[in-house]
Write a protein that holds these residues in place. Structure first.
Motif: not given
Ligand SMILES: Cc1ncc(COP(=O)(O)O)c(C=O)c1O
Ligand SMILES: Cc1ncc(COP(=O)(O)O)c(C=O)c1O
Lengths: 391, 391
Positions: A269, B100, B202, B205, B237
């Motif tokens: 990202i 990520s 994952d 959220y 995040s």
């Molecule tokens: C479903 C999902 N997984 C992973 C990520 C990665 O987020 P981060 O690397 O900021 O934790 C995102 C980011 O939008 C996401 O929407």
């Protein structure tokens, strides 16, 4: 659930076992001195720390563009111009999560499965993993002490095959603390580009050099392009003392930029946002003055260490002129030696195994990222240990 | 110098073109409202900000262990116990540079070249890149609105082949804002493990959900193990509002831990250090209270948006109950619609293309990570645009 073959292939840092043993000794109240450390023993320069604190208080904590803050890319472009007299357009500069992410994107964008990639031996242990993760095959080029552990184009050409995609070099290198000269660099880039290959040059220790001005391959080649198949890796970790901030950069040819951007978007990202704002303060006169002062401290330590180690019974064949490492012959098998040195003399230095497939057991690395006091005590302990004067 | 085939394969975020057009409009003084944002519109919780500032002033800016600060791994273990009533030993929790890096390590450790991996369509665009970087082949499972865009084990089983290595799910999912139920989750884990595959879930959220308590697959399965082939992905995040800090975590079976540690050491060295110290403040009652308050703000917006959008001419078939997204049918081809909505109504929403191979042109995503004022204005603009009442 089966682990992937890459998961089996990737090597651990063997030194971790030794570091764990050192921690155990420390916890028993035995004061181990570490000559094993791969990061500066200074905190971040004050102006960078202040810029970081300010970024946080200004809530600069959201995602940035995948390629990094435009302001920071501009600042690095200006840095190349001011400090290295080379024109690198800001859009060819990509901000990354340390040199680590830069090495990853470069390897993913350039290496196809089963491609061979030339790596120097000795070299940074993670390089082979970056190559392997892209499906490539590390092909180690054994470098010689007499050549400062750096390869010539002739050395690389000898090992070049139709399956060789390119070469990954570091100058200054880890664990050797030695550099490639401008002419050797030029010959390598020329030779490799004739073969249609790529040259990745890791310049993470660029400005930590003690006997001549800092240099960049870009001074020899100019900005990378279709015709100049060079990718430069750099980082805020070492010279700017920002290891834990995880911030670096890379310089890439225009043609590679879209792929690098897609990797950055998809895999990371963006790099850490406050760190990016803080890094803007790296290129101010105040910060550069602090970093130069520290470089001189490292130089004093380097001068001491290269004189004291031989007197303590550690042979040096060449004088390291950069980074904060001395790579030397171990008195006997380096794993056994380092283990005994730790246990009996409470000095933690690193066996060559992580850095070298060929001669790892003969060689070892000393880091002088430690105070002069500690260096003196450590080397005295080494002397006594080597003279078997310890209990 | 030739770009790798992976470099050619990896997809850009198509929405970037739209976002650039939005920026251009904004720079022309035209106030675009973004319903395109994938991050909370709140700053970091104050206690986290303070902890971050403190870490910096205490010079906690050097490399940490590759798997992350032991204290933070402990804190997350406790969080699972307190908030989800599930025992996850701290040593199975790995701190990463965002979800990520966690997705990257999981894919690298579990996928072999030419393995097929089941991904939901629609889903997070980067998932296919993580699979591809490991040499795997994304195999999309088309999910149905009537099933909340989440698959059942039957759906996955239908597409399971001898070359299928596992499945990557997100619950809550992006772009749909919908979850998998506990029973469906259990059936999937059971089914996949019978096939000898893996399930990556994952849960980035996780705590942003509005109609029932937050859940984790780990409540269904217990901690991952050789017998429970689950890897959980999570992040600071979204719920904790730390997007730009790049910090996340994963929960892995013991058997996978050494490989994950080797990837972390080699590819990243460690996650951002001050962010790790700051994250310790996430699990205090003060921070959790702030995050819960924000969750309720998101709930109010969700309630508004799912009522207002249909009145504005955007069909919704299901009620999203999590994350901050609404995935809906576009009145016509979503790329054309989103472009015109941007240019004529100054509202930036996202076409489905990035999230879906199958029905991307039919669908679009609205984010409600924006103030109530902006949401009201934006949806009124959408209504007028859909009624062709705009000039
Ligand atoms: C479903 C999902 N997984 C992973 C990520 C990665 O987020 P981060 O690397 O900021 O934790 C995102 C980011 O939008 C996401 O929407
Ligand atoms: C030669 C070399 N390259 C790259 C790195 C990675 O550093 P970072 O990711 O902190 O920039 C190191 C770290 O020790 C190194 O020695």
């Amino acid at each position: 659930m089966k682990q992937s073959s890459l998961g089996n292939l990737v090597q651990p840092f063997h030194v971790m076992e030794l570091v764990k043993a050192a921690d155990t000794l420390n916890n028993q109240g035995k004061p181990v001195i570490h000559l094993s450390i791969g990061e500066p023993d200074f905190p971040m320069p004050k102006p960078v720390e202040q810029a970081l604190a300010q970024a946080i208080s200004e809530h600069k904590t959201r995602y940035t563009a995948a390629l990094g803050l435009p302001e920071l890319r501009e600042a690095i472009s200006l840095y190349y111009q001011t400090n290295f007299q080379v024109q690198v357009p800001a859009h060819q500069i990509v901000i990354t999560s340390g040199a680590s992410a830069a090495l990853m994107y470069a390897c993913l964008a350039l290496i196809n499965p089963t491609d061979k990639v030339l790596l120097t031996d000795p070299g940074y242990p993670c390089n082979k993993t970056f190559v392997q993760m892209a499906g490539g095959i590390p092909d180690f080029v054994q470098t010689q002490e007499a050549q400062n552990f750096q390869p010539s184009w002739a050395d690389l050409y000898k090992q070049w095959t139709p399956h060789t995609a390119g070469v990954l070099l570091a100058s200054p290198n880890n664990p050797t603390g030695t550099q490639l000269g401008a002419q050797a660099m030029q010959e390598i880039v020329q030779g490799v580009s004739t073969q249609g290959g790529f040259v990745i040059v890791d310049e993470i220790y660029q400005s930590l050099c003690y006997d001549r001005p800092a240099q960049s391959v870009l001074q020899v080649t100019g900005a990378p392009s279709e015709q100049i198949p060079v990718v430069v890796i750099n980082s805020f970790s070492k010279y700017f003392g920002m290891t834990g901030l995880r911030l670096g950069w890379m310089v890439v040819p225009d043609t590679l930029l879209p792929a690098i951007e897609r990797f950055a978007q998809n895999l990371s990202i963006c790099p850490n946002t406050p760190a990016q704002w803080a890094a803007l303060a790296c290129f101010t006169p105040e910060t550069l003055a602090i970093c130069e002062e520290r470089r001189l401290v490292f130089k004093v330590r380097r001068d001491f260490v290269v004189t004291a180690l031989p007197k303590a019974g550690i042979e040096l064949h060449s004088t390291p002129d950069s980074a904060f490492y001395v790579y030397a012959k171990s008195p006997y098998d380096s794993e056994r030696y380092c283990r005994q040195l730790l246990e009996q003399a409470l000095v933690c230095a690193v066996p060559g195994k992580d850095f070298s497939e060929f001669r790892g057991s003969e060689m070892m690395r000393f880091s002088y990222a430690n105070s002069m006091d500690n260096l003196e005590t450590a080397i005295e302990r080494i002397r006594l240990f080597n003279n078997r004067q310890l209990p």
